[in-house]
Scaffold this active site. Structure first.
Site, PDB file in Angstrom:
ATOM      1  N   CYS A 111      28.304   1.439  17.055  1.00  0.00           N
ATOM      2  CA  CYS A 111      28.043   2.549  17.980  1.00  0.00           C
ATOM      3  C   CYS A 111      29.230   3.498  18.051  1.00  0.00           C
ATOM      4  O   CYS A 111      29.055   4.717  18.048  1.00  0.00           O
ATOM      5  CB  CYS A 111      27.727   2.005  19.373  1.00  0.00           C
ATOM      6  SG  CYS A 111      26.226   1.006  19.443  1.00  0.00           S
ATOM      7  N   GLU A 158      25.580   1.011  27.443  1.00  0.00           N
ATOM      8  CA  GLU A 158      26.385   1.522  26.329  1.00  0.00           C
ATOM      9  C   GLU A 158      25.396   1.959  25.263  1.00  0.00           C
ATOM     10  O   GLU A 158      24.817   1.144  24.556  1.00  0.00           O
ATOM     11  CB  GLU A 158      27.330   0.442  25.803  1.00  0.00           C
ATOM     12  CG  GLU A 158      28.441   1.006  24.937  1.00  0.00           C
ATOM     13  CD  GLU A 158      28.311   0.608  23.485  1.00  0.00           C
ATOM     14  OE1 GLU A 158      27.661   1.389  22.739  1.00  0.00           O
ATOM     15  OE2 GLU A 158      28.842  -0.427  23.094  1.00  0.00           O
TER      16      GLU A 158
END
Length: 469
Positions: A277, A243
């Site tokens: 993020c 990720e």
């Protein structure tokens, strides 16, 4: 449950090299973190290898019961964990911050423990019967970030443990105490050696990524580091879930209600003071409602208190480290120098301790400006005007990342049509960044690959095996 001081003392090294961890809000010492070595990592991997077969042999039900007890342990120590997290990472106790993060740890543990993953009958036609099963990988390496250190660690370890694996965790050097404390609490309910935190430097992370006894690496962090992990893992053909960086776009359609969406836009962008993020990092607004959205968003942002996370009144905190502060400051100044309009913020105080950068909104900015094109990872949101939906979609898709995105509209059908055109792993409608432990989550393009959460997340922590006959 133990006191905050007792919890901190339990993770404080009594020997070996240490490093002082400083509070990003005050600059004062939070505690001492161990500086583990590659040799410590080797011992942790060996212990994981030894503990894993018996854990796998327990079966799903017994492992799930242990994870549920671990969730109970997190809840018993929730306030102490949240206070440590606030002091080390900087996020306030309240709002979608430290207490929220600790609560999410318990929630993800419970969902990982109770999500059903049955063998799948692929073919059964009277002649052939083929079943798909998922077996434990063995030892999983988990490398986490500093922005949500506890929660993302649980995202990695909960499904890994549920699927019968042992886990070695390498936390960020910025926030090791939070992860050490979380593991200490979890290990009250787990067999010895099954879950170990190795708090070392880049050499430890590099060795974990290449270690021949580690069957899978889960990593959340920058795209550059993700690429290095891919290279390091190649010789042993490791399984990977990555990720990586994102620069999430939000598109506000012309039929949206500016006042109704303003608070959702704010938290989509400024959750964890922008250090997320999958936060909203570039906002595209149709020219018909551009000024109204800017005005409503400025009103909401101006009312959000920022300060020391231990102050119950604050909902925004400092940036976790000076390096990130400097990145945000550089990008905002570049935007200012280019002629963009600073609607709010952009003027950090220089006479106070801590890495505080004010919530900043930047309007009338070109889409090619570095504040738009680079992931700022902080409390600064560029707002870009567009004329047609085709133009907005093209700008949203122009970058080489695609973690998340959002569409804001009063018409769900129109929003879904636009969402389907956006190149990202998740597209939210009238919200942004709302992850759910039941819903698969992963990136597109250079934001990584592999899915986390839910049934797909469990599958990613197992080795598929087909029994045919």
């Amino acid at each position: 449950m133990e006191t905050y001081d007792a919890l901190l003392a339990a993770i404080t090294p009594t020997s070996g090299a240490t490093r002082t961890i400083l509070d990003p809000a005050t600059g004062t010492a939070v505690g001492e973190a161990p500086v583990h070595t590659v040799q410590d990592l080797e011992r942790a991997v060996a212990a994981a290898e030894a503990a894993q077969p018996a854990w796998a042999a327990l079966g799903h039900d017994a492992r799930s019961a242990a994870l549920l007890r671990a969730a109970d342990a997190v809840e018993r120590s929730a306030e102490e964990l949240a206070r440590l997290l606030s002091r080390e990472q900087g996020k306030p106790l309240n709002g979608p911050n430290a207490r929220f993060e600790v609560g999410a740890c318990a929630a993800w543990l419970r969902v990982a423990a109770t999500t059903v993953l049955e063998p799948e009958t692929v073919v059964d036609d009277g002649e052939t019967r083929a079943e798909l099963h998922y077996r434990p990988i063995g030892v999983v390496g988990a490398i986490g970030p500093w922005n949500w250190p506890m929660m993302i660690t649980v995202w990695q370890i909960a499904p890994a443990l549920r699927m019968g694996n042992a886990v070695v965790v390498k936390p960020s050097e910025y926030t090791p105490l939070s992860v050490l404390a979380l593991a200490k609490v979890l290990n009250e309910e787990l067999p010895e050696g099954l879950l170990t935190v190795v708090s070392g430097g880049r050499d430890v992370g590099a060795r974990l990524a290449e270690h021949p006894a580690v069957g899978k690496v889960m990593f959340t962090g920058s795209t550059a580091t993700g690429k290095a992990i891919i290279r390091s893992s190649a010789d042993t053909v490791k399984r990977l879930t990555l990720e990586l960086g994102g620069n999430d776009a939000g598109i506000v359609l012309p039929d949206a209600d500016p006042k109704a969406i303003a608070e959702g836009l704010f938290w989509g962008a400024f959750i964890n003071t922008g250090q997320t993020c999958a936060a909203l990092k570039r906002l595209y607004v149709h020219s018909d409602i551009y000024e109204a959205v800017c005005e409503e968003l400025t009103t909401v942002a101006a009312a959000m208190p920022m300060g020391n996370g231990l102050d119950e009144n604050n909902v925004l905190g400092p940036l976790q480290n000076r390096q990130q502060f400097d990145i945000v400051a550089r990008l905002v100044e570049a935007a200012r120098d280019s002629g963009a309009k600073i609607l709010l913020g952009g003027n950090p105080a220089t006479d106070q301790p801590g890495h505080f950068y004010p919530a900043t909104l930047v309007a009338d900015i070109d889409n090619a400006n570095p504040l738009v094109a680079e992931e700022q990872f902080g409390p600064a949101l560029p707002i870009i005007r567009y004329s047609t939906v085709d133009e907005a979609v093209a700008m949203a898709n122009a970058l080489d990342v695609g973690l998340g995105a959002s569409v804001w509209s009063s018409d769900p059908v129109a929003a879904r049509e636009v969402a389907a055109r956006i190149q990202s792993g998740t597209v939210w409608i009238n919200k942004h960044g709302a992850v759910d432990p039941r819903v698969p989550f992963g990136g597109a393009k250079q934001s990584g690959y592999g899915l986390e959460f839910g049934v797909e997340g469990l599958k990613a922590l197992g080795v598929p095996q087909v029994i045919n006959g």
